[in-house]
Design a protein around this motif. Structure first.
Motif, PDB file in Angstrom:
ATOM      1  N   GLU A 377      -4.434   0.955  10.086  1.00  0.00           N
ATOM      2  CA  GLU A 377      -4.163   2.413   9.490  1.00  0.00           C
ATOM      3  C   GLU A 377      -2.716   2.453  10.444  1.00  0.00           C
ATOM      4  OE1 GLU A 377      -4.667   4.188   6.859  1.00  0.00           O
ATOM      5  OE2 GLU A 377      -7.001   4.173   6.835  1.00  0.00           O
ATOM      6  N   GLY A 378      -3.182   1.406  11.545  1.00  0.00           N
ATOM      7  CA  GLY A 378      -2.233   2.225  12.811  1.00  0.00           C
ATOM      8  C   GLY A 378      -0.687   1.558  12.270  1.00  0.00           C
ATOM      9  N   ALA A 379      -0.722   0.400  11.579  1.00  0.00           N
ATOM     10  CA  ALA A 379       0.030  -0.679  11.538  1.00  0.00           C
ATOM     11  C   ALA A 379       0.579   0.537  10.475  1.00  0.00           C
ATOM     12  CB  ALA A 379      -0.113  -2.055  10.923  1.00  0.00           C
ATOM     13  N   SER A 380       0.376   0.886   9.212  1.00  0.00           N
ATOM     14  CA  SER A 380       0.724   1.518   7.826  1.00  0.00           C
ATOM     15  C   SER A 380       1.444   2.663   9.052  1.00  0.00           C
ATOM     16  CB  SER A 380      -0.029   1.699   7.446  1.00  0.00           C
ATOM     17  OG  SER A 380       0.101   2.509   6.123  1.00  0.00           O
ATOM     18  N   TRP A 381       1.165   3.668   9.545  1.00  0.00           N
ATOM     19  CA  TRP A 381       1.793   4.851   9.987  1.00  0.00           C
ATOM     20  C   TRP A 381       3.023   4.557  10.860  1.00  0.00           C
ATOM     21  CZ3 TRP A 381       2.314   9.410   8.434  1.00  0.00           C
ATOM     22  CH2 TRP A 381       2.421  10.121   9.169  1.00  0.00           C
ATOM     23  N   PHE A 382       2.582   3.270  11.771  1.00  0.00           N
ATOM     24  CA  PHE A 382       4.456   3.021  12.099  1.00  0.00           C
ATOM     25  C   PHE A 382       5.212   2.521  11.228  1.00  0.00           C
ATOM     26  CE2 PHE A 382       3.714   2.169  17.353  1.00  0.00           C
ATOM     27  CZ  PHE A 382       2.821   3.443  17.382  1.00  0.00           C
ATOM     28  N   PHE A 383       4.824   1.607   9.963  1.00  0.00           N
ATOM     29  CA  PHE A 383       5.476   0.852   9.693  1.00  0.00           C
ATOM     30  C   PHE A 383       6.284   2.543   9.178  1.00  0.00           C
ATOM     31  CE2 PHE A 383       7.607  -1.257   5.607  1.00  0.00           C
ATOM     32  CZ  PHE A 383       7.952  -1.604   6.168  1.00  0.00           C
ATOM     33  N   ASP A 384       5.804   3.647   8.399  1.00  0.00           N
ATOM     34  CA  ASP A 384       6.854   4.452   7.448  1.00  0.00           C
ATOM     35  C   ASP A 384       7.454   5.683   8.915  1.00  0.00           C
ATOM     36  OD1 ASP A 384       6.352   5.959   5.540  1.00  0.00           O
ATOM     37  OD2 ASP A 384       5.277   7.662   5.868  1.00  0.00           O
ATOM     38  N   CYS A 385       6.486   5.911   9.913  1.00  0.00           N
ATOM     39  CA  CYS A 385       7.635   6.366  10.560  1.00  0.00           C
ATOM     40  C   CYS A 385       8.721   5.925  11.666  1.00  0.00           C
ATOM     41  CB  CYS A 385       6.880   6.505  12.016  1.00  0.00           C
ATOM     42  SG  CYS A 385       5.695   8.349  10.732  1.00  0.00           S
ATOM     43  N   LEU A 386       8.522   4.217  11.946  1.00  0.00           N
ATOM     44  CA  LEU A 386       9.491   3.692  12.438  1.00  0.00           C
ATOM     45  C   LEU A 386      10.777   3.584  11.916  1.00  0.00           C
ATOM     46  CD1 LEU A 386       7.629   0.676  14.367  1.00  0.00           C
ATOM     47  CD2 LEU A 386       9.025   3.222  15.544  1.00  0.00           C
ATOM     48  N   VAL A 387      12.623   4.170  12.991  1.00  0.00           N
ATOM     49  CA  VAL A 387      13.591   3.202  12.507  1.00  0.00           C
ATOM     50  C   VAL A 387      13.470   1.713  12.680  1.00  0.00           C
ATOM     51  CG1 VAL A 387      14.740   5.289  12.693  1.00  0.00           C
ATOM     52  CG2 VAL A 387      14.406   3.981  14.547  1.00  0.00           C
ATOM     53  N   ASP A 388      12.617   1.432  13.045  1.00  0.00           N
ATOM     54  CA  ASP A 388      13.049  -0.045  13.223  1.00  0.00           C
ATOM     55  C   ASP A 388      11.560  -1.000  12.589  1.00  0.00           C
ATOM     56  OD1 ASP A 388      11.073   1.055  15.118  1.00  0.00           O
ATOM     57  OD2 ASP A 388      11.563  -1.320  16.239  1.00  0.00           O
ATOM     58  N   ALA A 389      10.698  -0.089  11.303  1.00  0.00           N
ATOM     59  CA  ALA A 389      10.024  -0.271  10.761  1.00  0.00           C
ATOM     60  C   ALA A 389       9.804  -2.123   9.995  1.00  0.00           C
ATOM     61  CB  ALA A 389       9.991   0.033   8.971  1.00  0.00           C
ATOM     62  N   ASP A 390       9.332  -3.351  10.827  1.00  0.00           N
ATOM     63  CA  ASP A 390      10.342  -4.497  10.558  1.00  0.00           C
ATOM     64  C   ASP A 390       8.791  -5.128  10.545  1.00  0.00           C
ATOM     65  OD1 ASP A 390      12.241  -6.424  11.952  1.00  0.00           O
ATOM     66  OD2 ASP A 390      10.513  -7.129  12.001  1.00  0.00           O
ATOM     67  N   LEU A 391       8.611  -5.399   9.977  1.00  0.00           N
ATOM     68  CA  LEU A 391       7.249  -6.257   8.877  1.00  0.00           C
ATOM     69  C   LEU A 391       6.793  -7.111  10.046  1.00  0.00           C
ATOM     70  CD1 LEU A 391       5.212  -5.967   6.986  1.00  0.00           C
ATOM     71  CD2 LEU A 391       5.460  -7.820   5.659  1.00  0.00           C
ATOM     72  N   ALA A 392       7.669  -7.845  10.709  1.00  0.00           N
ATOM     73  CA  ALA A 392       6.531  -8.903  11.539  1.00  0.00           C
ATOM     74  C   ALA A 392       6.192  -8.665  12.824  1.00  0.00           C
ATOM     75  CB  ALA A 392       8.010  -9.979  11.128  1.00  0.00           C
ATOM     76  N   SER A 393       7.648  -8.026  13.237  1.00  0.00           N
ATOM     77  CA  SER A 393       6.843  -7.615  14.359  1.00  0.00           C
ATOM     78  C   SER A 393       6.037  -6.202  14.440  1.00  0.00           C
ATOM     79  CB  SER A 393       8.103  -6.777  15.111  1.00  0.00           C
ATOM     80  OG  SER A 393       9.157  -7.489  15.225  1.00  0.00           O
ATOM     81  N   ASN A 394       6.431  -5.261  13.482  1.00  0.00           N
ATOM     82  CA  ASN A 394       4.691  -4.415  13.551  1.00  0.00           C
ATOM     83  C   ASN A 394       3.792  -4.897  13.483  1.00  0.00           C
ATOM     84  OD1 ASN A 394       3.698  -1.557  13.304  1.00  0.00           O
ATOM     85  ND2 ASN A 394       4.023  -1.948  11.165  1.00  0.00           N
ATOM     86  N   SER A 395       3.096  -5.638  12.396  1.00  0.00           N
ATOM     87  CA  SER A 395       2.260  -6.578  11.920  1.00  0.00           C
ATOM     88  C   SER A 395       1.599  -7.307  12.804  1.00  0.00           C
ATOM     89  CB  SER A 395       1.728  -7.722  11.221  1.00  0.00           C
ATOM     90  OG  SER A 395       2.739  -6.373   9.384  1.00  0.00           O
TER      91      SER A 395
END
Length: 495
Positions: A377-395
């Motif tokens: 849930e946190g990863a999904s929200w960050f991916f939605d809100c970050l300008v640097d929505a980076d799948l590798a780093s976020n996950s």
């Protein structure tokens, strides 16, 4: 002859290996270069970045198009089909791109290469994003590393030295193919910008003092120069303090490839050498390099373990019983938890599309441990809100915080957001910036208003539950609950 350069997450003209190769081919044949960006409509829905990231992309594409004298061909659809059509329409005999490492992009690119090979069209890809290729760094038994320190120290640093950055290509408008007769979309037609004006407020946080938007290759270079001059010295300690300017804020520029990791790595090294390599500055450089290496480790994990965006890296976490709670999750997203440093971080995220690294760890720990909400849930929200929505780093980062990832934080590491705020935001500058409704509280109570005496709250003209929420959980009790649940998982982290 025409050479196609397919821009993806490499929106720059300098240190762009694929572009260098395409230009060399074009010049050797006396032909033209076709620069194209494709908004891929075939991506899995879960991989589509949120509004903040797409907004950044819009302006990054504008900057790249400007650098290419208005001759960036922008398309939308299936890249395989579009590239094939462009090759046929223009008579292109070669296609070049820099590699991406998301699982579906790897598979897509293999298929595109195979199709071009059948048509006798040269197709080459390059590393324009990483210091080391994921398949280049392996243990002695040829299996991938699962722990960061040996990955970096024994793997990366003992591998070949990162390549030196390439200079900017020398291009003039006559060398770029006239795209006026080709079917294309405008950047506006990609509809990357949201319809509401939230983006205007968010983008205002990325302007310089002259009001100029700092997105694109030139802005990335300026951001790097500013960090090296103002943030690198003292980086090792200063990066933990959210009110200081000791972090690079290069993550969105790196994600969209407005600047390369190689450029950043060597520019920082050159800065230390120019300053005679002072011991303290060398320590700061080593720490900064290790942070770049953490980015590498994230891509490494995604490449070797492509399920990490959604599935627990450590399978024992599949048995963990999260306590899904929509009210908790919503309060966390809105920055209304009653824990000021958490709320400040979540509001910074919403208002700027960015969050300071130390605070990212705190809000992550609070969500998955104090609130027992799934890390996805946190990863999904960050991916939605970050300008640097980076799948590798976020996950990788969310799994690290949750304890379910590679080389993850141990289950008993539960950050106390009150003591962390007192330590890293001692004067309350960060909290007061993003949680202004409690700015009048003295520092002694700013970090934990729920425990402030009534007379202090009255003096600050604050009524808890109305002006600012009570803490949604008791930190001590929620910590003990989390420790008990995580301890039940049993076995140690897989090494």
């Amino acid at each position: 002859m025409v050479s196609i350069i397919w821009f993806r997450q490499d929106l720059r003209l300098s240190d762009n290996p694929a572009l260098h190769a395409a230009v060399a081919r074009m010049k050797s044949c006396g032909g033209k270069l076709l620069a194209v960006y494709i908004d891929d409509q075939k991506w899995p829905k879960a991989s589509v970045a949120g509004a903040a990231s797409r907004c950044w992309l819009h302006h990054s594409l504008l900057a790249l198009d400007h650098s290419l004298n208005g001759r960036l061909l922008v398309c939308s659809g299936d890249p395989a089909k579009i590239l094939a059509e462009l090759a046929e329409q223009t008579g292109a005999d070669s296609v070049y791109w820099n590699r991406c490492y998301e699982p579906w992009q790897v598979q897509r690119d293999k298929q595109i290469k195979a199709k071009f090979k059948q048509r006798n069209i040269a197709c080459q890809s390059f590393n324009g994003s990483l210091l080391w290729e994921p398949w280049q760094v392996l243990k002695k038994d040829q299996t991938p590393y699962k722990v960061f320190t040996p990955f970096y120290r024994r793997g990366c640093l003992s591998a070949q030295v990162p390549r030196e950055p390439l200079p900017a290509v020398d291009l003039n408008q006559d060398q770029l193919l006239d795209i006026s007769k080709l079917t294309r979309s405008s950047i506006d037609q990609l509809k990357l910008l949201p319809e509401h004006n939230w983006a205007d407020d968010m983008l205002a946080r990325w302007q310089n003092t002259a009001g100029e938007l700092q997105i694109g290759e030139n802005a990335a270079k300026q951001r790097l120069a500013t960090f090296l001059n103002q943030g690198l010295a003292g980086y090792k300690q200063g990066r933990d303090f959210p009110s200081q300017s000791s972090v690079s804020r290069l993550s969105p520029h790196l994600h969209f490839g407005e600047i390369s990791a190689n450029q950043v790595w060597y520019a920082a090294t050159d800065k230390v050498l120019a300053d005679s390599g002072a011991d303290t500055l060398q320590s700061d450089l080593d720490h900064f390099h290790s942070e770049l290496a953490w980015r590498e480790f994230s891509y490494y994990l995604l490449y070797h373990f492509p399920e990490i965006p959604t599935e627990n890296f450590q399978k024992k976490f599949n048995n963990f019983q999260w306590k899904a709670n929509e009210a908790y999750l919503l309060a966390w997203k809105k920055g209304q938890t009653g824990i000021p440093i958490i709320d400040a971080g979540m509001r910074e995220l919403w208002q700027t599309g960015y969050m300071h690294n130390r605070v990212r760890m705190l809000v992550g720990s609070f969500l998955v441990k104090n609130l027992l909400q799934p890390w996805q849930e946190g990863a999904s929200w960050f991916f939605d809100c970050l300008v640097d929505a980076d799948l590798a780093s976020n996950s990788a980062s969310w799994q690290w915080v949750a304890g379910s990832g590679a080389d993850a934080a141990p289950y008993f590491r539960i950050f106390n957001p009150v003591t962390q705020a007192a330590k890293f935001d001692a004067n309350g500058e960060y909290i007061r910036r993003y949680v202004p409704e409690i700015a009048a509280l003295p520092n002694k109570y700013l970090f934990d208003p729920s425990n402030a005496p009534d007379d202090i709250l009255q003096q600050a003209n604050i009524k808890l539950g109305k002006d600012y929420p009570f803490a949604i959980v008791d930190l001590k009790a929620s910590r003990e609950r989390a420790l008990a649940k995580f301890k039940d998982l049993g076995s140690a982290i897989e090494r």
